[in-house]
Motif scaffolding. Structure first.
Motif, PDB file in Angstrom:
ATOM      1  N   SER A 127       0.406  -1.068   0.243  1.00 32.32           N
ATOM      2  CA  SER A 127       0.179   0.012  -0.029  1.00 32.32           C
ATOM      3  C   SER A 127       0.688   1.376   0.072  1.00 32.32           C
ATOM      4  CB  SER A 127      -1.243   0.023   0.774  1.00 32.32           C
ATOM      5  OG  SER A 127      -0.098   0.081   2.139  1.00 32.32           O
ATOM      6  N   GLU A 144      -3.705   1.288  -2.599  1.00 32.77           N
ATOM      7  CA  GLU A 144      -3.094   0.004  -2.216  1.00 32.77           C
ATOM      8  C   GLU A 144      -3.782  -0.938  -3.412  1.00 32.77           C
ATOM      9  OE1 GLU A 144      -5.800   0.540   1.715  1.00 32.77           O
ATOM     10  OE2 GLU A 144      -7.271  -0.531   0.693  1.00 32.77           O
ATOM     11  N   MET A 145      -3.151  -2.154  -2.748  1.00 31.93           N
ATOM     12  CA  MET A 145      -3.687  -3.421  -3.601  1.00 31.93           C
ATOM     13  C   MET A 145      -4.906  -3.492  -3.503  1.00 31.93           C
ATOM     14  SD  MET A 145      -1.474  -6.850  -4.238  1.00 31.93           S
ATOM     15  CE  MET A 145      -0.540  -6.662  -5.381  1.00 31.93           C
ATOM     16  N   THR A 167       0.640  -1.789  -6.296  1.00 34.35           N
ATOM     17  CA  THR A 167      -0.218  -2.158  -6.476  1.00 34.35           C
ATOM     18  C   THR A 167      -1.609  -2.318  -7.637  1.00 34.35           C
ATOM     19  OG1 THR A 167      -0.370  -0.081  -6.949  1.00 34.35           O
ATOM     20  CG2 THR A 167      -0.225  -0.033  -4.383  1.00 34.35           C
TER      21      THR A 167
END
Length: 217
Positions: free
Chosen positions: A2, A7-8, A187
């Motif tokens: 992140s 963020e992923m 991400t």
């Protein structure tokens, strides 16, 4: 991982983790403040449930004792990234407290070194805090090229003194041995063998196994 800006997606992360569980693959989670990921609690529970082998990389400026405890309890390891050029006055105190609380050596202190003066200070800290599990990595910041030229780079005569077989030469045409077996995923799910080169795929479109076929040609 992140960052401050993105963020992923947790389902993408689960997809990756599902592919590595039950294998000898070690997974590194890093980037920004990992504790601020919106699904942080779910992620560490998933890691614990599936016994994923992984490291959480945490910058020394965001040491959070409560969340570090949660990460360690899920079976993961902690790597504290320390750059003495970007620290606060509580750095040494926090590291000392952290090491005193967790003496099972599942915490590594990873120092970035930019100069000889910087390196000497790092060794002082290692000695004063009695740090056993640590790593030191040269960090090129654009203003310390002389340090790298004198202390890091390999000289021409050193290269010429190496004795390589034909097998070594041909293998190194296609494989960076320093990065062998390593994949980096940002991400957005883009997969890289090295962030200095173009992406080789995306985990939203293909599995990790499918992406590795681009590493050798």
């Amino acid at each position: 991982y992140s960052t401050k800006y993105e963020e992923m997606e947790v389902n993408d992360l689960y997809k990756i983790l599902n592919e590595v569980k039950g294998t000898n693959i070690f997974f590194n989670i890093l980037g920004g403040n990992l504790f601020r990921h919106s699904k942080f609690e779910d992620i560490i529970n998933f890691i614990k449930l599936n016994e994923i082998r992984c490291n959480f990389f945490i910058h020394s400026s965001i040491i959070d004792f409560k969340n570090i405890e949660k990460v360690l309890n899920c079976g993961a390891k902690i790597v504290i990234l320390v750059d003495l050029f970007h620290t606060d006055s509580n750095l040494l105190t926090n590291i000392q407290l952290l090491l005193n609380l967790h003496k099972d050596r599942r915490i590594m202190i990873h120092f970035a070194v930019r100069s000889i003066k910087n390196l000497n200070k790092i060794y002082e800290i290692i000695d004063s805090l009695k740090i056993i599990n640590y790593q030191i990595t040269p960090f090129l910041d654009g203003g310390n090229i002389k340090f790298f030229e004198k202390n890091v780079y390999i000289r021409k005569r050193e290269l010429l003194n190496q004795r390589l077989t034909m097998r070594d030469i041909f293998s190194r045409l296609n494989v960076n041995l320093n990065k062998y077996g390593q994949l980096n995923i940002n991400t957005r799910g883009d997969v890289f063998s090295d962030f200095f080169y173009n992406k080789i795929g995306n985990i939203k479109e293909e599995s990790l196994e499918a992406n590795t076929k681009y590493l050798l040609f």
